[in-house]
Scaffold this motif. Structure first.
Motif, PDB file in Angstrom:
ATOM      1  N   LYS A  38      42.597  45.179  37.968  1.00  0.00           N
ATOM      2  CA  LYS A  38      41.987  46.150  38.893  1.00  0.00           C
ATOM      3  C   LYS A  38      40.478  46.238  38.708  1.00  0.00           C
ATOM      4  CE  LYS A  38      42.506  50.471  36.222  1.00  0.00           C
ATOM      5  NZ  LYS A  38      42.938  49.853  34.963  1.00  0.00           N
ATOM      6  N   ASP A  39      39.961  45.736  37.583  1.00  0.00           N
ATOM      7  CA  ASP A  39      38.522  45.794  37.329  1.00  0.00           C
ATOM      8  C   ASP A  39      37.775  44.567  37.856  1.00  0.00           C
ATOM      9  OD1 ASP A  39      38.720  48.249  36.063  1.00  0.00           O
ATOM     10  OD2 ASP A  39      39.163  47.336  34.111  1.00  0.00           O
ATOM     11  N   ILE A  40      38.503  43.598  38.410  1.00  0.00           N
ATOM     12  CA  ILE A  40      37.836  42.447  39.027  1.00  0.00           C
ATOM     13  C   ILE A  40      37.197  42.908  40.331  1.00  0.00           C
ATOM     14  CG2 ILE A  40      38.144  40.170  40.070  1.00  0.00           C
ATOM     15  CD1 ILE A  40      40.419  39.655  38.141  1.00  0.00           C
ATOM     16  N   ASP A  41      35.908  42.736  40.416  1.00  0.00           N
ATOM     17  CA  ASP A  41      35.143  43.173  41.599  1.00  0.00           C
ATOM     18  C   ASP A  41      34.966  41.977  42.531  1.00  0.00           C
ATOM     19  OD1 ASP A  41      33.405  44.174  43.458  1.00  0.00           O
ATOM     20  OD2 ASP A  41      31.942  44.937  42.008  1.00  0.00           O
ATOM     21  N   LYS A  50      43.248  38.464  40.680  1.00  0.00           N
ATOM     22  CA  LYS A  50      43.314  39.909  40.951  1.00  0.00           C
ATOM     23  C   LYS A  50      44.633  40.282  41.628  1.00  0.00           C
ATOM     24  CE  LYS A  50      40.737  43.657  43.227  1.00  0.00           C
ATOM     25  NZ  LYS A  50      40.452  44.446  42.001  1.00  0.00           N
ATOM     26  N   TYR A  51      45.147  39.376  42.465  1.00  0.00           N
ATOM     27  CA  TYR A  51      46.382  39.653  43.211  1.00  0.00           C
ATOM     28  C   TYR A  51      47.466  38.664  42.799  1.00  0.00           C
ATOM     29  CZ  TYR A  51      43.101  42.302  46.083  1.00  0.00           C
ATOM     30  OH  TYR A  51      42.132  43.180  46.515  1.00  0.00           O
ATOM     31  N   VAL A 109      48.652  28.866  36.033  1.00  0.00           N
ATOM     32  CA  VAL A 109      48.599  30.263  36.436  1.00  0.00           C
ATOM     33  C   VAL A 109      47.279  30.810  35.898  1.00  0.00           C
ATOM     34  CG1 VAL A 109      49.623  32.547  36.219  1.00  0.00           C
ATOM     35  CG2 VAL A 109      51.104  30.522  36.314  1.00  0.00           C
ATOM     36  N   PHE A 110      46.481  31.428  36.770  1.00  0.00           N
ATOM     37  CA  PHE A 110      45.193  31.974  36.344  1.00  0.00           C
ATOM     38  C   PHE A 110      45.330  33.478  36.094  1.00  0.00           C
ATOM     39  CE2 PHE A 110      43.955  28.055  38.439  1.00  0.00           C
ATOM     40  CZ  PHE A 110      42.976  27.568  37.587  1.00  0.00           C
ATOM     41  N   ASN A 111      45.116  33.859  34.844  1.00  0.00           N
ATOM     42  CA  ASN A 111      45.186  35.265  34.446  1.00  0.00           C
ATOM     43  C   ASN A 111      43.814  35.746  34.009  1.00  0.00           C
ATOM     44  OD1 ASN A 111      47.992  35.480  34.831  1.00  0.00           O
ATOM     45  ND2 ASN A 111      48.398  34.626  32.801  1.00  0.00           N
ATOM     46  N   PRO A 112      43.422  36.938  34.424  1.00  0.00           N
ATOM     47  CA  PRO A 112      42.109  37.460  34.014  1.00  0.00           C
ATOM     48  C   PRO A 112      42.142  37.956  32.577  1.00  0.00           C
ATOM     49  CG  PRO A 112      43.258  39.080  35.346  1.00  0.00           C
ATOM     50  CD  PRO A 112      44.133  37.861  35.326  1.00  0.00           C
ATOM     51  N   THR A 156      33.231  28.772  46.933  1.00  0.00           N
ATOM     52  CA  THR A 156      34.462  29.236  47.570  1.00  0.00           C
ATOM     53  C   THR A 156      35.643  29.146  46.604  1.00  0.00           C
ATOM     54  OG1 THR A 156      33.636  28.495  49.731  1.00  0.00           O
ATOM     55  CG2 THR A 156      35.990  28.935  49.557  1.00  0.00           C
ATOM     56  N   LEU A 157      35.733  28.066  45.841  1.00  0.00           N
ATOM     57  CA  LEU A 157      36.816  27.917  44.868  1.00  0.00           C
ATOM     58  C   LEU A 157      36.707  28.964  43.755  1.00  0.00           C
ATOM     59  CD1 LEU A 157      36.954  24.022  44.636  1.00  0.00           C
ATOM     60  CD2 LEU A 157      38.786  25.515  45.486  1.00  0.00           C
ATOM     61  N   ARG A 158      35.498  29.267  43.327  1.00  0.00           N
ATOM     62  CA  ARG A 158      35.307  30.307  42.311  1.00  0.00           C
ATOM     63  C   ARG A 158      35.808  31.651  42.824  1.00  0.00           C
ATOM     64  NH1 ARG A 158      29.179  30.160  41.604  1.00  0.00           N
ATOM     65  NH2 ARG A 158      29.548  32.010  40.315  1.00  0.00           N
ATOM     66  N   TRP A 159      35.467  31.977  44.064  1.00  0.00           N
ATOM     67  CA  TRP A 159      35.962  33.206  44.680  1.00  0.00           C
ATOM     68  C   TRP A 159      37.485  33.183  44.747  1.00  0.00           C
ATOM     69  CZ3 TRP A 159      33.641  37.670  45.756  1.00  0.00           C
ATOM     70  CH2 TRP A 159      32.248  37.706  45.968  1.00  0.00           C
ATOM     71  N   ALA A 160      38.051  32.049  45.118  1.00  0.00           N
ATOM     72  CA  ALA A 160      39.508  31.951  45.276  1.00  0.00           C
ATOM     73  C   ALA A 160      40.219  32.245  43.962  1.00  0.00           C
ATOM     74  CB  ALA A 160      39.885  30.561  45.788  1.00  0.00           C
ATOM     75  N   ILE A 161      39.729  31.682  42.869  1.00  0.00           N
ATOM     76  CA  ILE A 161      40.348  31.920  41.558  1.00  0.00           C
ATOM     77  C   ILE A 161      40.282  33.399  41.194  1.00  0.00           C
ATOM     78  CG2 ILE A 161      40.102  31.472  39.087  1.00  0.00           C
ATOM     79  CD1 ILE A 161      39.211  28.605  39.846  1.00  0.00           C
ATOM     80  N   GLN A 162      39.141  34.045  41.451  1.00  0.00           N
ATOM     81  CA  GLN A 162      39.015  35.475  41.166  1.00  0.00           C
ATOM     82  C   GLN A 162      40.008  36.303  41.968  1.00  0.00           C
ATOM     83  OE1 GLN A 162      35.111  37.173  41.422  1.00  0.00           O
ATOM     84  NE2 GLN A 162      34.137  35.542  40.224  1.00  0.00           N
ATOM     85  N   ILE A 163      40.099  36.001  43.251  1.00  0.00           N
ATOM     86  CA  ILE A 163      40.970  36.772  44.133  1.00  0.00           C
ATOM     87  C   ILE A 163      42.440  36.588  43.740  1.00  0.00           C
ATOM     88  CG2 ILE A 163      41.805  36.940  46.511  1.00  0.00           C
ATOM     89  CD1 ILE A 163      38.859  36.282  47.365  1.00  0.00           C
TER      90      ILE A 163
END
Length: 495
Positions: A470-473, A320-321, A462-465, A310-317
């Motif tokens: 927009k390419d984060i799925d 992305k936003y 701050v987490f930056n990709p 769940t935390l991994r998903w949270a960082i991705q989301i």
């Protein structure tokens, strides 16, 4: 099902072979009055109507045609599928006892044989759950002492991430270490350093098993176990990984036995050993080594993987936003600042952050098909007679993504959990931890972990990709027991 995918092609070839081998096998007649469902083929049932990479989506689609309750045949055995908030609520909460059994898929039977908290039923499950809930609470679940333990672990996690010095990294392993150390402190009585090689190996075994359990190979095994036992494939690796984990756990249990003080339980294992000694003269006692071993395995696996995923998903989301991440940063700055650690009491003052955490859980739909339920007796339900022992599938995804319950069910939208004044609002349809008698045993612990870990991370970074946002799925790579996210690298910039 994507016919161009090599893995899918291999599975179809394998299925064709299985059909030939099983051509003379017929399904056993079923008693009861099961609900109607899609026509099933001999031998394979409705398997060709199932997307093996996302089976819950196939079941929800079928519910649009056959209604909220229907029968789906997994090769030679039927499942009663329930879709939608009203019927899932009725089954899990209002009729919770009737559906509190645990249906043992062949793979689950292979790795547990019906022992332990997660995969037992009846009196065994009742005794183990009651004992485990009480013991987890004794060792801090829902209390200040475990809050302090999570706060401390969150600082270890911050230090490990800060050591990356803003360079690209994949947070999956570090997050898994942090989450695992919380359940380790309760079950084993201590934590592991993040560079501990044995700890690395254990976490790799867990991660590999979750991926395999969420893959089409396990779907095939569950439908044709006797044949798949003789076939090569990743399903074989699950059994070996569990055996390796059990070796480690048995070493821990043996060490605890040697240093046990009966008047001073240090952790879950000690408490179970003391209970075993108290009931050693009871011939029907459920407090035996097999239940200890598998219960510890259940807690270790679930406590490690569910919160960390769940935390991994949270960082991705949040990467992305960035506008959502920035809003959480502002809220944390206003309420907590940078000079003290986030605490559980802050949650009521951080409604937006709390809403985002809930929306992450709703949106990712972590266990879309729930763990398999089973009818505990012959049950009259909505005009049908569901025989004792029938496989029951309350599809949680049909609640967490229901058009009738959420304004924008397929979009990430924290406003689902905020009222018109910006205050946090609960939703009866939030069933991320399931519901009723077989709801997640560690729900209160998981809620505390998610809040404290995420707020501490966002207080500091701050987490930056690395790739374009927009390419984060944010759709799952595959879905089975859990949804598996894509793997990305991020830069954690100190604030």
């Amino acid at each position: 099902m994507n016919l161009n995918d090599p893995g899918t092609t291999l599975l179809l070839v394998l299925l064709s072979i299985l059909l030939v081998v099983w051509s003379l096998k017929s399904k056993r007649p079923q008693k009861g009055r099961l609900p109607p469902g899609p026509p099933a083929l001999p031998i394979i049932g409705n398997l060709f109507q199932l997307d093996l990479k996302a089976p819950h989506k196939s079941l929800i689609k079928l519910s649009e045609q056959y209604g909220p309750i229907f029968t789906f045949w997994f090769s030679g055995y039927p499942a009663v599928v329930m879709c939608g908030f009203e019927i899932v609520k009725e089954a899990l909460i209002e009729r919770g006892h009737d559906f509190s059994g645990r249906y043992l898929f062949p793979i689950l039977k292979k790795i547990s044989n019906g022992y332990g908290i997660a995969f037992s039923s009846g009196e065994r499950w009742k005794q183990l759950r009651r004992f485990s809930l009480s013991t987890l609470r004794n060792f801090g679940m829902g209390k200040k002492c475990i809050e302090e333990r999570i706060q401390e672990e969150a600082q270890f996690l911050v230090t490990a991430i800060r050591n990356k010095k803003g360079s690209p990294f994949t947070p999956d392993f570090l997050v898994r270490c942090a989450a695992s150390n919380i359940i380790c402190s309760i079950v084993f009585g201590d934590r592991f350093e993040y560079d501990d090689k044995k700890f690395h190996t254990l976490l790799e075994l867990i991660a590999e098993n979750i991926k395999i359990l969420s893959s089409p190979w396990v779907q095939m095994y569950n439908n044709f176990p006797k044949i798949m036992d003789f076939m090569p494939g990743p399903h074989k690796k699950i059994i070996q990984n569990i055996a390796d984990l059990n070796i480690f756990l048995n070493e821990r249990i043996r060490s605890h036995k040697e240093s046990l003080q009966k008047d001073l339980a240090r952790d879950y294992i000690d408490s179970f050993l003391i209970k075993m000694d108290e009931e050693k003269h009871k011939p029907d006692s459920e407090f035996i080594h097999e239940n200890l071993l598998i219960s510890v395995l259940n807690l270790f696996l679930a406590g490690t993987e569910t919160s960390s995923t769940t935390l991994r998903w949270a960082i991705q989301i949040l990467a992305k936003y960035p506008q959502i991440q920035e809003k959480i940063h502002r809220e944390i700055d206003e309420v907590i600042g940078s000079c003290r650690r986030p605490a559980i009491e802050d949650r009521v003052k951080l409604p937006y952050t709390d809403a985002v955490i809930h929306e992450v859980q709703r949106y990712i739909d972590l266990a879309p098909m729930n763990l398999p339920h089973m009818a505990t007796s012959d049950i009259e339900f909505r005009g049908y007679l569901i025989p004792k022992g029938t496989f029951v599938v309350p599809v949680l995804s049909s609640v967490l993504k229901a058009d009738s319950q959420w304004e924008t069910p397929d979009s990430f939208n924290p406003n689902h959990f905020l009222d018109e004044n910006g205050c946090f609002k609960k939703s009866e349809s939030f069933m991320a931890f399931s519901a009723g008698k077989r709801a997640c045993l560690g729900e209160s612990l998981a809620r505390m972990e998610l809040f404290l870990f995420l707020t501490t991370l966002l207080q500091n970074f701050v987490f930056n990709p690395v790739i374009d946002r927009k390419d984060i799925d944010t759709t799952a790579v595959m879905s089975g027991i859990l949804v598996v996210p894509h793997v990305y690298k991020f830069c954690a910039i100190s604030r």
